[in-house]
Design a protein around this motif. Sequence first.
Motif, mmCIF file in Angstrom:
data_model
loop_
_atom_site.group_PDB
_atom_site.id
_atom_site.type_symbol
_atom_site.label_atom_id
_atom_site.label_comp_id
_atom_site.label_asym_id
_atom_site.label_seq_id
_atom_site.Cartn_x
_atom_site.Cartn_y
_atom_site.Cartn_z
ATOM 1 N N VAL A 185 0.856 -1.188 0.000
ATOM 2 C CA VAL A 185 0.000 0.000 0.000
ATOM 3 C C VAL A 185 0.891 1.237 0.000
ATOM 4 O O VAL A 185 1.781 1.377 0.841
ATOM 5 C CB VAL A 185 -0.932 0.003 1.234
ATOM 6 N N ARG A 209 -6.400 3.322 7.952
ATOM 7 C CA ARG A 209 -6.751 3.560 6.550
ATOM 8 C C ARG A 209 -5.920 2.651 5.640
ATOM 9 O O ARG A 209 -6.436 2.102 4.658
ATOM 10 C CB ARG A 209 -6.482 5.042 6.240
ATOM 11 N N GLU A 226 -7.304 -0.786 5.760
ATOM 12 C CA GLU A 226 -8.521 -0.893 4.943
ATOM 13 C C GLU A 226 -8.165 -1.250 3.505
ATOM 14 O O GLU A 226 -8.787 -2.127 2.893
ATOM 15 C CB GLU A 226 -9.278 0.440 4.994
ATOM 16 N N ASP A 227 -7.151 -0.568 2.985
ATOM 17 C CA ASP A 227 -6.755 -0.888 1.613
ATOM 18 C C ASP A 227 -6.094 -2.259 1.508
ATOM 19 O O ASP A 227 -6.246 -2.944 0.488
ATOM 20 C CB ASP A 227 -5.847 0.209 1.051
ATOM 21 N N VAL A 254 -8.939 -4.597 1.100
ATOM 22 C CA VAL A 254 -9.523 -4.511 -0.242
ATOM 23 C C VAL A 254 -8.668 -5.284 -1.245
ATOM 24 O O VAL A 254 -9.187 -6.039 -2.081
ATOM 25 C CB VAL A 254 -9.669 -3.027 -0.666
ATOM 26 N N ILE A 255 -7.356 -5.113 -1.144
ATOM 27 C CA ILE A 255 -6.433 -5.808 -2.054
ATOM 28 C C ILE A 255 -6.477 -7.314 -1.804
ATOM 29 O O ILE A 255 -6.592 -8.117 -2.736
ATOM 30 C CB ILE A 255 -4.998 -5.254 -1.872
ATOM 31 N N SER A 267 -2.123 5.579 -6.803
ATOM 32 C CA SER A 267 -3.127 4.566 -6.468
ATOM 33 C C SER A 267 -4.328 5.204 -5.807
ATOM 34 O O SER A 267 -4.184 6.108 -4.978
ATOM 35 C CB SER A 267 -2.532 3.537 -5.507
ATOM 36 N N ARG A 327 -7.543 4.921 -3.224
ATOM 37 C CA ARG A 327 -7.886 4.213 -1.998
ATOM 38 C C ARG A 327 -9.397 4.031 -1.977
ATOM 39 O O ARG A 327 -10.125 4.876 -2.485
ATOM 40 C CB ARG A 327 -7.443 5.007 -0.763
ATOM 41 N N TRP A 328 -9.809 2.952 -1.360
ATOM 42 C CA TRP A 328 -11.234 2.675 -1.268
ATOM 43 C C TRP A 328 -11.956 3.869 -0.631
ATOM 44 O O TRP A 328 -13.065 4.240 -1.025
ATOM 45 C CB TRP A 328 -11.461 1.402 -0.448
ATOM 46 N N SER A 329 -11.288 4.501 0.323
ATOM 47 C CA SER A 329 -11.872 5.639 1.050
ATOM 48 C C SER A 329 -11.926 6.913 0.217
ATOM 49 O O SER A 329 -12.474 7.917 0.670
ATOM 50 C CB SER A 329 -11.071 5.907 2.321
ATOM 51 N N PHE A 346 -13.975 3.679 -8.124
ATOM 52 C CA PHE A 346 -12.818 3.024 -7.522
ATOM 53 C C PHE A 346 -12.392 1.839 -8.384
ATOM 54 O O PHE A 346 -13.222 1.103 -8.888
ATOM 55 C CB PHE A 346 -13.161 2.522 -6.113
ATOM 56 N N HIS A 353 -8.640 -0.945 -8.898
ATOM 57 C CA HIS A 353 -7.330 -1.272 -8.351
ATOM 58 C C HIS A 353 -6.194 -0.664 -9.160
ATOM 59 O O HIS A 353 -5.102 -0.473 -8.637
ATOM 60 C CB HIS A 353 -7.182 -2.795 -8.232
#
Lengths: 156, 156, 156, 156
Positions: B8, B28, B31-32, B35-36, D9, D11-13, D71, D73
């Motif tokens: 990340v 945070r 969280e990523d 997701v990954i 990149s 981020r989901w957020s 979003f 990847h």
Amino acid sequence: MEPYAAHVSLRWSDMDAYAHINNVQFLRLLEDARVIAFRDWFDNPHGGRSLLDEGVLVSRHEIEYRRPLGFRHEPVEIRIWVSRIGGAGFDVAYIVTDPQPLRDAVGGDATIYAVAETELALYDFTASTPRRMRPSERSSLERQLGVVAPFRRRRR
Amino acid sequence: MEPYAAHVSLRWSDMDAYAHINNVQFLRLLEDARVIAFRDWFDNPHGGRSLLDEGVLVSRHEIEYRRPLGFRHEPVEIRIWVSRIGGAGFDVAYIVTDPQPLRDAVGGDATIYAVAETELALYDFTASTPRRMRPSERSSLERQLGVVAPFRRRRR
Amino acid sequence: MEPYAAHVSLRWSDMDAYAHINNVQFLRLLEDARVIAFRDWFDNPHGGRSLLDEGVLVSRHEIEYRRPLGFRHEPVEIRIWVSRIGGAGFDVAYIVTDPQPLRDAVGGDATIYAVAETELALYDFTASTPRRMRPSERSSLERQLGVVAPFRRRRR
Amino acid sequence: MEPYAAHVSLRWSDMDAYAHINNVQFLRLLEDARVIAFRDWFDNPHGGRSLLDEGVLVSRHEIEYRRPLGFRHEPVEIRIWVSRIGGAGFDVAYIVTDPQPLRDAVGGDATIYAVAETELALYDFTASTPRRMRPSERSSLERQLGVVAPFRRRRR
């Protein structure tokens, strides 16, 4: 003793793609609750600088989410108190709930959105070293001392 | 088994006024990492939607900070694995560390910046109710099952 | 006419590694000023849903930073008004300044931290298409109509 | 000359409650594009410190949103170049688009999500004053000089 109540406003951006206040943002709200509380808790005889400036480092967080929280214009009430005092740090515990007017509106018990606890280490940023607690800090903290964080469970 | 490693990238804004990666931003980053990892862990026979979409809710976080992390252009490596499987949820554990090239550069053991654990509850967003784990989810999770999070201590 | 004044609290995390409120966070503060203002500006005869829900999309931002802003417990005052009304969107202009008590304390003119303008497009999220302005929306906006954003300069 | 391409990149957020990358987060992505680009653009004969450390202040942003971004990847590609060089600052322009593999996958022209421009002022953080551009900085910037930002329109 009633614990200290910090009121922290939500931001629209605290919502994530599920349209609820994101779990990480709860920690952000707790950060502001500490900033608000520490300004009030600590005597500042030298003027201007709070414990947060001098400062403290977060060494541990634990948070338990109880109910989803949506965005609203009313702030959340974060009840915050000291749950442990050590020689070089202390813990604070929190309950994230609704402020009194919202609680009255629903005419019932307070909704608890989250319970949390943070371990803080005293730190000397000038010397870049951990430091011992000063007597004046200890007495400030003792005035806020309460129970352990009311987690539903400690696992294992 | 080596745990899954998610890389990340840091952002300059992850730093706070102390010029270190802020403690809340670590959550945070986690969280990523989820997701990954979840995209890779779960078979997606129906195409396109991952467990995160279907989805899961965070019900608990615990994080222990070990060393301050400064901003750098190299990503952090987040080792993430399943530390508990239940009937309606599961836990993931994490270690935040450096990726291999950075570890080789210092020629020593990996620096551990944080250890953490997250409890997740399976949730049916369409019906707005918790849901049971499906057999295919359980077997996906079992392939990632590892030890409990290596916290220095569980208090009390 | 005095423009609408929204009061937005700063967060400690709005500071960046330079220990000033980060330039991107100013846009975040403006977002909340819109959320606060739009709730007040628009009649909600159908109850509950504001223009922001129905909704609007940001199609353009322009912001000019005038003076650095440090973290403080007092909110900022964001003066926000409508600076253009079109058939399918409108612009709002803003001045980020201090609330009255802080202005009185310094006994002088208001400090202006930033001037900004946002172009908004009306959007039908159900149909995923742009939409025309309704007469009730137009009259709500006309009540807030003011001058163009007082930028120091428009370049080129 | 092809402009510099920074890959940032998501981020989901970065998604907001509309499940799209939030408009303010675009500015956050641009911040990281600058951090990545400035490390490459500026000679660092004294080792370690980039222009951003020494440093620069953002004095103005302008951004035009072209298409919603979801979003994913894959990172976004941010093309960034110098669009003005002055005596005490400079402008950078940006296009937020897809990286080459994604562009190839759709077999067509690059999708442009946003066009933006930032005005930067050189600043001496030690002396807390604006400062003049050094010849070495000017020549670094001249190598990246390109056209003005391709905004659809400058209004008024």
